[in-house]
Design a protein around this motif. Sequence first.
Motif, PDB file in Angstrom:
ATOM      1  N   ILE A 117      -0.460  47.152  20.900  1.00 17.45           N
ATOM      2  CA  ILE A 117      -0.818  46.457  21.975  1.00 17.45           C
ATOM      3  C   ILE A 117      -2.133  45.663  21.291  1.00 17.45           C
ATOM      4  CG2 ILE A 117      -1.246  45.780  24.316  1.00 17.45           C
ATOM      5  CD1 ILE A 117       1.479  46.271  23.785  1.00 17.45           C
ATOM      6  N   GLN A 118      -2.375  44.419  21.237  1.00 20.84           N
ATOM      7  CA  GLN A 118      -3.570  43.823  20.654  1.00 20.84           C
ATOM      8  C   GLN A 118      -3.903  42.964  21.830  1.00 20.84           C
ATOM      9  OE1 GLN A 118      -3.529  42.012  16.730  1.00 20.84           O
ATOM     10  NE2 GLN A 118      -5.867  42.277  16.701  1.00 20.84           N
ATOM     11  N   VAL A 119      -5.314  43.293  22.495  1.00 15.30           N
ATOM     12  CA  VAL A 119      -5.955  42.461  23.463  1.00 15.30           C
ATOM     13  C   VAL A 119      -6.978  41.355  23.051  1.00 15.30           C
ATOM     14  CG1 VAL A 119      -7.056  42.485  25.916  1.00 15.30           C
ATOM     15  CG2 VAL A 119      -5.160  44.192  24.976  1.00 15.30           C
ATOM     16  N   ASP A 120      -6.975  40.229  22.936  1.00  9.84           N
ATOM     17  CA  ASP A 120      -8.003  39.520  22.602  1.00  9.84           C
ATOM     18  C   ASP A 120      -9.243  39.216  23.564  1.00  9.84           C
ATOM     19  OD1 ASP A 120      -6.934  38.835  20.155  1.00  9.84           O
ATOM     20  OD2 ASP A 120      -5.408  37.622  20.960  1.00  9.84           O
ATOM     21  N   ASN A 121     -10.403  38.847  22.902  1.00  9.44           N
ATOM     22  CA  ASN A 121     -11.548  38.663  23.850  1.00  9.44           C
ATOM     23  C   ASN A 121     -11.998  39.818  24.823  1.00  9.44           C
ATOM     24  OD1 ASN A 121     -11.539  35.507  23.006  1.00  9.44           O
ATOM     25  ND2 ASN A 121      -9.720  35.387  24.105  1.00  9.44           N
ATOM     26  N   PHE A 122     -11.809  40.769  24.376  1.00  7.17           N
ATOM     27  CA  PHE A 122     -12.069  42.089  24.947  1.00  7.17           C
ATOM     28  C   PHE A 122     -13.371  42.078  25.773  1.00  7.17           C
ATOM     29  CE2 PHE A 122     -12.801  46.737  25.216  1.00  7.17           C
ATOM     30  CZ  PHE A 122     -12.036  47.006  26.200  1.00  7.17           C
ATOM     31  N   LEU A 123     -14.571  41.922  24.884  1.00  6.46           N
ATOM     32  CA  LEU A 123     -15.792  41.701  25.629  1.00  6.46           C
ATOM     33  C   LEU A 123     -16.570  40.356  25.664  1.00  6.46           C
ATOM     34  CD1 LEU A 123     -17.670  44.572  23.276  1.00  6.46           C
ATOM     35  CD2 LEU A 123     -16.523  44.935  25.329  1.00  6.46           C
ATOM     36  N   SER A 124     -17.260  40.307  26.575  1.00 11.03           N
ATOM     37  CA  SER A 124     -18.150  39.201  26.936  1.00 11.03           C
ATOM     38  C   SER A 124     -19.087  38.860  25.795  1.00 11.03           C
ATOM     39  CB  SER A 124     -18.736  39.313  28.300  1.00 11.03           C
ATOM     40  OG  SER A 124     -19.777  40.316  28.290  1.00 11.03           O
ATOM     41  N   PRO A 125     -19.531  37.519  25.733  1.00 13.17           N
ATOM     42  CA  PRO A 125     -20.712  37.234  24.859  1.00 13.17           C
ATOM     43  C   PRO A 125     -21.839  38.193  24.844  1.00 13.17           C
ATOM     44  CG  PRO A 125     -19.585  35.236  25.632  1.00 13.17           C
ATOM     45  CD  PRO A 125     -18.987  36.355  26.609  1.00 13.17           C
ATOM     46  N   GLU A 126     -22.067  38.419  26.201  1.00 13.89           N
ATOM     47  CA  GLU A 126     -23.294  39.421  26.311  1.00 13.89           C
ATOM     48  C   GLU A 126     -23.148  40.716  25.442  1.00 13.89           C
ATOM     49  OE1 GLU A 126     -23.452  35.983  28.809  1.00 13.89           O
ATOM     50  OE2 GLU A 126     -21.797  37.601  28.706  1.00 13.89           O
ATOM     51  N   GLU A 127     -21.907  41.339  25.869  1.00 13.36           N
ATOM     52  CA  GLU A 127     -21.355  42.601  25.728  1.00 13.36           C
ATOM     53  C   GLU A 127     -21.318  42.784  23.992  1.00 13.36           C
ATOM     54  OE1 GLU A 127     -19.109  44.210  29.528  1.00 13.36           O
ATOM     55  OE2 GLU A 127     -17.934  42.916  27.830  1.00 13.36           O
ATOM     56  N   GLN A 128     -20.956  41.324  23.369  1.00  9.78           N
ATOM     57  CA  GLN A 128     -20.474  41.360  21.929  1.00  9.78           C
ATOM     58  C   GLN A 128     -22.215  41.461  21.161  1.00  9.78           C
ATOM     59  OE1 GLN A 128     -17.845  38.304  20.127  1.00  9.78           O
ATOM     60  NE2 GLN A 128     -17.516  37.761  22.329  1.00  9.78           N
TER      61      GLN A 128
ATOM     62  N   TYR B 277     -11.546  48.779  18.455  1.00 14.51           N
ATOM     63  CA  TYR B 277     -12.155  47.392  18.760  1.00 14.51           C
ATOM     64  C   TYR B 277     -12.873  46.846  17.539  1.00 14.51           C
ATOM     65  CZ  TYR B 277     -15.427  44.037  20.342  1.00 14.51           C
ATOM     66  OH  TYR B 277     -16.041  42.871  20.413  1.00 14.51           O
ATOM     67  N   TYR B 278     -12.654  45.649  17.131  1.00 17.48           N
ATOM     68  CA  TYR B 278     -12.737  44.940  15.936  1.00 17.48           C
ATOM     69  C   TYR B 278     -14.043  43.764  16.166  1.00 17.48           C
ATOM     70  CZ  TYR B 278      -8.427  46.398  13.722  1.00 17.48           C
ATOM     71  OH  TYR B 278      -7.437  47.582  13.467  1.00 17.48           O
ATOM     72  N   PHE B 279     -15.027  43.607  15.480  1.00 18.95           N
ATOM     73  CA  PHE B 279     -16.281  42.797  15.560  1.00 18.95           C
ATOM     74  C   PHE B 279     -16.817  42.766  14.140  1.00 18.95           C
ATOM     75  CE2 PHE B 279     -18.303  46.934  16.323  1.00 18.95           C
ATOM     76  CZ  PHE B 279     -19.598  46.980  15.981  1.00 18.95           C
TER      77      PHE B 279
ATOM     78  N   THR C 108       1.851  45.026  10.463  1.00 15.82           N
ATOM     79  CA  THR C 108       0.494  44.452  10.025  1.00 15.82           C
ATOM     80  C   THR C 108      -0.232  44.279  11.221  1.00 15.82           C
ATOM     81  OG1 THR C 108       1.096  44.228   7.708  1.00 15.82           O
ATOM     82  CG2 THR C 108      -1.027  43.489   8.288  1.00 15.82           C
ATOM     83  N   VAL C 109      -1.383  44.536  11.358  1.00 19.16           N
ATOM     84  CA  VAL C 109      -2.244  44.315  12.489  1.00 19.16           C
ATOM     85  C   VAL C 109      -3.609  43.560  11.680  1.00 19.16           C
ATOM     86  CG1 VAL C 109      -3.718  44.933  14.552  1.00 19.16           C
ATOM     87  CG2 VAL C 109      -1.646  45.936  13.704  1.00 19.16           C
ATOM     88  N   GLU C 110      -3.804  42.351  12.056  1.00 18.66           N
ATOM     89  CA  GLU C 110      -4.879  41.620  11.633  1.00 18.66           C
ATOM     90  C   GLU C 110      -6.338  42.055  12.358  1.00 18.66           C
ATOM     91  OE1 GLU C 110      -7.021  37.129  11.393  1.00 18.66           O
ATOM     92  OE2 GLU C 110      -4.808  37.499  12.211  1.00 18.66           O
ATOM     93  N   PRO C 111      -7.326  42.353  11.813  1.00 16.94           N
ATOM     94  CA  PRO C 111      -8.440  42.811  12.535  1.00 16.94           C
ATOM     95  C   PRO C 111      -9.304  41.416  13.106  1.00 16.94           C
ATOM     96  CG  PRO C 111      -8.909  42.760  10.143  1.00 16.94           C
ATOM     97  CD  PRO C 111      -7.567  42.464  10.150  1.00 16.94           C
ATOM     98  N   ARG C 112      -8.654  41.225  13.988  1.00 18.63           N
ATOM     99  CA  ARG C 112      -9.424  39.895  14.736  1.00 18.63           C
ATOM    100  C   ARG C 112     -10.550  40.198  15.521  1.00 18.63           C
ATOM    101  NH1 ARG C 112      -3.828  38.422  16.254  1.00 18.63           N
ATOM    102  NH2 ARG C 112      -4.228  39.277  18.519  1.00 18.63           N
ATOM    103  N   HIS C 113     -11.701  39.161  15.364  1.00 11.51           N
ATOM    104  CA  HIS C 113     -12.950  39.590  15.873  1.00 11.51           C
ATOM    105  C   HIS C 113     -12.541  39.512  17.284  1.00 11.51           C
ATOM    106  CE1 HIS C 113     -17.142  39.309  16.879  1.00 11.51           C
ATOM    107  NE2 HIS C 113     -16.810  38.172  17.458  1.00 11.51           N
ATOM    108  N   ASN C 114     -13.368  40.654  17.964  1.00  9.42           N
ATOM    109  CA  ASN C 114     -13.393  40.713  19.467  1.00  9.42           C
ATOM    110  C   ASN C 114     -12.064  41.147  20.133  1.00  9.42           C
ATOM    111  OD1 ASN C 114     -14.751  40.936  22.051  1.00  9.42           O
ATOM    112  ND2 ASN C 114     -14.350  38.778  22.784  1.00  9.42           N
TER     113      ASN C 114
END
Length: 279
Positions: free
Chosen positions: A90-101, A203-205, A237-243
């Motif tokens: 399962i891949q969840v996008d936009n996991f963190l807010s801009p402040e958390e990032q 979590y990818y960043f 294959t899972v792409e390491p998408r930012h956030n």
Amino acid sequence: MNDQLPPLLNKAIASEKRLDNLLSDSLTLVENALNSSEISLSERVEIALKILDISGVYHQLNRPQNSNDDPEVAETSTTDTPRLLEANFIQVDNFLSPEEQAETFKIAFQNHDKFFPSGVANNEENTRKSSVLLVQNFDEYYNKIRHKILQIRPQILAQLNLPTFLVSWVEMQMTAHNHGDYYYIHQDMDGEKIANRVLTYVYYFYEQPKAFYGGDLRIYPTYINGDGYTIGEQFVTVEPRHNSIIFFDSRMKHEVLPVFCPSGRFEDSRFTINGWIHR
């Protein structure tokens, strides 16, 4: 001379010649593209990576030299039928807010000197190359991320068709993959000290625009046969998408493909906050 051959054989020979010509033309086209100054460096690197991946060379980079370390491919048993774990995630996008990032980057960059070479629980050599920051260096942040992960855990378990369980510990670390780093095929619960890992999360960043190539995660179907685990031939294959954050069964065989980071700068690395939920 070919006129004396059966018509079907003549047709097969002609088709084979056309295929050889097509392959030759394709290779020439690719070579010209790789050497063309009209194509950007990033596009040429992407082309090269795809060629390496298709040819199998990409997959072989930095693999253990000991042939006994090669993963077993599942074979059909004459006595017991292995139970298959599908390569699900399962891949969840936009996991963190801009402040958390922003806080995440701050922790990584300010603790650059505290990252150290990674190892593996079973002490096998040549299976992993990356740098790790221990959770002791970001205690308060750990509690924040732990809470967010546990909040969505019930939905994740349901989507992965995994039974619920009582959580004893959420293990966490920060990892940086830079040029030439990788993690060969492994399981996250392969070892007595880590046998209670149930759910893996990553979590990818990374800095924008992305300054590295590669680093995809491959998850393999895994067969359970008694106390043993064997690997299936297909993979996702899972792409390491930012956030984005991904979750998968810790029993699944998986690997991190080699990372190519031309600058070699720490700040340009493929970063993760990764860990495991223990029963």
